[in-house]
Design a protein around this motif. Structure first.
Motif, PDB file in Angstrom:
ATOM      1  N   SER A 229      19.026  40.566  46.341  1.00  0.00           N
ATOM      2  CA  SER A 229      18.445  42.123  45.517  1.00  0.00           C
ATOM      3  C   SER A 229      18.908  43.177  44.850  1.00  0.00           C
ATOM      4  N   SER A 230      17.917  43.302  44.536  1.00  0.00           N
ATOM      5  CA  SER A 230      17.675  43.797  42.936  1.00  0.00           C
ATOM      6  C   SER A 230      18.971  45.123  43.023  1.00  0.00           C
ATOM      7  N   ILE A 231      18.609  45.730  44.043  1.00  0.00           N
ATOM      8  CA  ILE A 231      19.307  46.845  43.775  1.00  0.00           C
ATOM      9  C   ILE A 231      20.962  46.408  44.007  1.00  0.00           C
ATOM     10  N   LEU A 232      21.180  45.918  45.405  1.00  0.00           N
ATOM     11  CA  LEU A 232      22.357  45.592  46.127  1.00  0.00           C
ATOM     12  C   LEU A 232      23.124  44.681  44.509  1.00  0.00           C
ATOM     13  N   LEU A 233      22.273  44.099  43.578  1.00  0.00           N
ATOM     14  CA  LEU A 233      23.076  43.235  42.974  1.00  0.00           C
ATOM     15  C   LEU A 233      23.268  44.256  41.606  1.00  0.00           C
ATOM     16  N   ALA A 234      22.511  45.699  41.386  1.00  0.00           N
ATOM     17  CA  ALA A 234      23.036  46.398  40.347  1.00  0.00           C
ATOM     18  C   ALA A 234      23.786  47.507  40.553  1.00  0.00           C
ATOM     19  N   ALA A 235      23.300  47.980  41.670  1.00  0.00           N
ATOM     20  CA  ALA A 235      24.825  48.993  42.857  1.00  0.00           C
ATOM     21  C   ALA A 235      26.607  47.670  42.244  1.00  0.00           C
ATOM     22  N   SER A 236      26.777  46.904  42.463  1.00  0.00           N
ATOM     23  CA  SER A 236      27.625  45.892  42.511  1.00  0.00           C
ATOM     24  C   SER A 236      28.470  46.310  41.144  1.00  0.00           C
ATOM     25  N   SER A 237      26.871  45.738  39.694  1.00  0.00           N
ATOM     26  CA  SER A 237      27.343  45.430  38.589  1.00  0.00           C
ATOM     27  C   SER A 237      28.044  46.351  38.363  1.00  0.00           C
ATOM     28  N   MET A 238      27.256  47.692  38.732  1.00  0.00           N
ATOM     29  CA  MET A 238      27.614  48.881  38.297  1.00  0.00           C
ATOM     30  C   MET A 238      28.931  49.484  39.085  1.00  0.00           C
ATOM     31  N   LYS A 239      29.298  49.283  39.737  1.00  0.00           N
ATOM     32  CA  LYS A 239      30.891  49.048  40.438  1.00  0.00           C
ATOM     33  C   LYS A 239      31.887  48.518  39.819  1.00  0.00           C
ATOM     34  N   LEU A 240      31.639  47.468  39.286  1.00  0.00           N
ATOM     35  CA  LEU A 240      32.415  46.406  38.649  1.00  0.00           C
ATOM     36  C   LEU A 240      32.619  45.940  37.392  1.00  0.00           C
ATOM     37  N   LYS A 241      31.197  47.082  36.528  1.00  0.00           N
ATOM     38  CA  LYS A 241      31.720  47.259  35.166  1.00  0.00           C
ATOM     39  C   LYS A 241      32.904  47.092  34.602  1.00  0.00           C
ATOM     40  N   LYS A 242      33.416  48.260  35.435  1.00  0.00           N
ATOM     41  CA  LYS A 242      34.874  48.129  33.906  1.00  0.00           C
ATOM     42  C   LYS A 242      35.891  47.019  33.930  1.00  0.00           C
ATOM     43  N   ALA A 243      35.865  46.198  35.546  1.00  0.00           N
ATOM     44  CA  ALA A 243      37.291  45.600  36.124  1.00  0.00           C
ATOM     45  C   ALA A 243      36.117  44.309  35.188  1.00  0.00           C
ATOM     46  N   CYS A 244      34.888  44.077  35.060  1.00  0.00           N
ATOM     47  CA  CYS A 244      34.447  42.854  34.466  1.00  0.00           C
ATOM     48  C   CYS A 244      34.364  42.887  33.039  1.00  0.00           C
ATOM     49  N   SER A 245      34.111  44.106  32.876  1.00  0.00           N
ATOM     50  CA  SER A 245      34.796  43.313  31.006  1.00  0.00           C
ATOM     51  C   SER A 245      35.676  43.459  30.316  1.00  0.00           C
ATOM     52  N   GLY A 246      35.096  42.841  29.030  1.00  0.00           N
ATOM     53  CA  GLY A 246      36.550  42.771  27.787  1.00  0.00           C
ATOM     54  C   GLY A 246      36.716  41.042  28.195  1.00  0.00           C
ATOM     55  N   TYR A 247      37.022  40.676  26.897  1.00  0.00           N
ATOM     56  CA  TYR A 247      37.700  39.545  27.512  1.00  0.00           C
ATOM     57  C   TYR A 247      38.599  39.270  28.282  1.00  0.00           C
ATOM     58  N   LYS A 248      38.617  37.537  28.673  1.00  0.00           N
ATOM     59  CA  LYS A 248      39.677  37.497  29.406  1.00  0.00           C
ATOM     60  C   LYS A 248      39.745  35.674  28.604  1.00  0.00           C
ATOM     61  N   HIS A 249      41.756  35.793  28.982  1.00  0.00           N
ATOM     62  CA  HIS A 249      41.825  34.766  28.707  1.00  0.00           C
ATOM     63  C   HIS A 249      42.269  33.619  29.277  1.00  0.00           C
ATOM     64  N   ASN A 250      41.884  32.512  29.454  1.00  0.00           N
ATOM     65  CA  ASN A 250      43.052  31.069  29.829  1.00  0.00           C
ATOM     66  C   ASN A 250      43.749  31.576  30.417  1.00  0.00           C
ATOM     67  N   GLU A 251      44.504  30.901  30.950  1.00  0.00           N
ATOM     68  CA  GLU A 251      46.452  30.936  31.438  1.00  0.00           C
ATOM     69  C   GLU A 251      46.855  29.592  31.835  1.00  0.00           C
ATOM     70  N   LEU A 252      48.019  29.347  30.926  1.00  0.00           N
ATOM     71  CA  LEU A 252      48.808  28.033  31.971  1.00  0.00           C
ATOM     72  C   LEU A 252      50.093  28.687  32.792  1.00  0.00           C
ATOM     73  N   PHE A 253      50.771  28.067  33.974  1.00  0.00           N
ATOM     74  CA  PHE A 253      51.308  28.243  34.535  1.00  0.00           C
ATOM     75  C   PHE A 253      52.123  27.157  34.704  1.00  0.00           C
ATOM     76  N   LEU A 254      53.703  27.196  34.369  1.00  0.00           N
ATOM     77  CA  LEU A 254      53.945  25.346  34.251  1.00  0.00           C
ATOM     78  C   LEU A 254      55.603  26.286  34.920  1.00  0.00           C
ATOM     79  N   PRO A 255      56.536  25.164  35.597  1.00  0.00           N
ATOM     80  CA  PRO A 255      57.386  25.979  36.196  1.00  0.00           C
ATOM     81  C   PRO A 255      59.113  25.453  35.356  1.00  0.00           C
ATOM     82  N   GLN A 256      59.605  26.738  35.457  1.00  0.00           N
ATOM     83  CA  GLN A 256      60.465  26.600  34.469  1.00  0.00           C
ATOM     84  C   GLN A 256      61.539  25.527  34.016  1.00  0.00           C
ATOM     85  N   GLN A 257      61.890  25.006  33.252  1.00  0.00           N
ATOM     86  CA  GLN A 257      62.831  23.700  32.994  1.00  0.00           C
ATOM     87  C   GLN A 257      64.331  24.400  32.517  1.00  0.00           C
TER      88      GLN A 257
END
Ligand SMILES: Cc1cc2nc3c(=O)[nH]c(=O)nc-3n(C[C@H](O)[C@H](O)[C@H](O)COP(=O)(O)O)c2cc1C
Length: 257
Positions: A229-257
């Motif tokens: 549904s394009s209506i549901l899609l538009a509503a969700s997009s609006m709701k998540l706009k702030k949370a989904c904006s901006g550039y997010k980086h990939n991350e690496l997790f290693l155990p401490q040695q």
């Protein structure tokens, strides 16, 4: 030693990120497709020398239920696991915690982890076209660092990954794909659905309770007959706009040695 790539990727973003990583990690690996609902996953019993690269998307900050239940059938037997969590530029919340617990409970040793960004499979304007060339470089370099870390065999603390326990609640999203009049009943969507939510004899019928909104049926339909549904899609997009904006980086997790 064998390397396995164990992937749940309904629309290909998780697989794309995992492929970049695996290509840089080793020349040869065996693919296990967690979207295949016809497989008996209990036949997978690994060895302590094996390395399993396990990649899942984040759904509502969790591991998709059916990926958890398929992974749970496997026997890790102390094989090392490299966890890859792929998300659509909002957040992965408790996905690592849930994946790590699931894998530890079936006998894997979680050796390292990577968070990667891919195009949001529902709201495709978020993280559009990622992973991109920059991601490719980053993920390939993470693979080299993890490879060296594993080869060094240096004693290390258990892997500490982000996430809360109990995990955040996730009850799915209300956005369910439906077929339009242009559906030719070819049945490809029913065959490819990871959870069997589409009627094989009558593919325009979807069991919305079973559907996990993974969007694979839309991705595979040769007629482009399925959509949400394009209506549901538009509503969700609006709701998540702030949370989904901006550039997010990939991350690496290693155990401490
Ligand atoms: C039902 C559903 C829930 C999702 N929830 C999140 C989320 O909580 N956070 C986020 O950043 N991305 C979320 N996404 C986006 C996916 O994690 C992302 O697009 C991933 O690349 C999809 O994997 P695939 O391309 O392998 O199917 C969600 C996608 C779907 C289909």
């Amino acid at each position: 030693m064998s390397v396995y790539q164990i992937v749940f990727s309904p629309t290909g973003g998780t697989k794309k990120a995992a492929d970049i990583f695996v290509k840089s990690f080793c020349p040869q690996s065996t693919l296990i497709d967690l979207t295949d609902r016809s497989q008996d996953y209990s036949m997978y019993s690994f060895h302590a020398e094996d390395i399993c690269i396990i990649a899942v998307p984040s759904y509502g900050g969790r591991v998709p239920d059916c990926a958890v239940s398929r992974l749970r059938q496997m026997q890790g037997n102390s094989a090392r696991a490299i966890l890859i969590v792929v998300y659509g530029n909002r957040a992965y919340d408790d996905t690592f915690a849930e994946l790590q617990d699931t894998l530890a409970n079936c006998g894997f040793i979680c050796a390292a982890a990577v968070a990667a960004i891919a195009e949001h499979s529902i709201m495709r304007q978020y993280a559009a076209s990622r992973p991109d060339a920059q991601d490719e470089k980053e993920l390939a370099s993470f693979a080299q660092i993890i490879r060296e870390h594993i080869a060094s065999d240096a004693p290390s603390t258990p892997l500490n990954l982000p996430g809360n326990r109990p995990y955040r609640e996730y009850n799915g999203v209300p956005i369910k794909p439906q077929a339009s009049q242009s559906c030719t009943q070819c049945g490809l969507c029913a065959k490819e659905c990871p959870v069997g939510a589409i009627d094989t004899d009558s593919p325009s019928k979807t069991d919305t309770h079973r559907c996990i909104s993974c969007m694979r049926c839309i991705a595979v339909c040769p007629q482009k007959a399925r959509s949400v549904s394009s209506i549901l899609l538009a509503a969700s997009s609006m709701k998540l706009k702030k949370a989904c904006s901006g550039y997010k980086h990939n991350e690496l997790f290693l155990p401490q040695q």
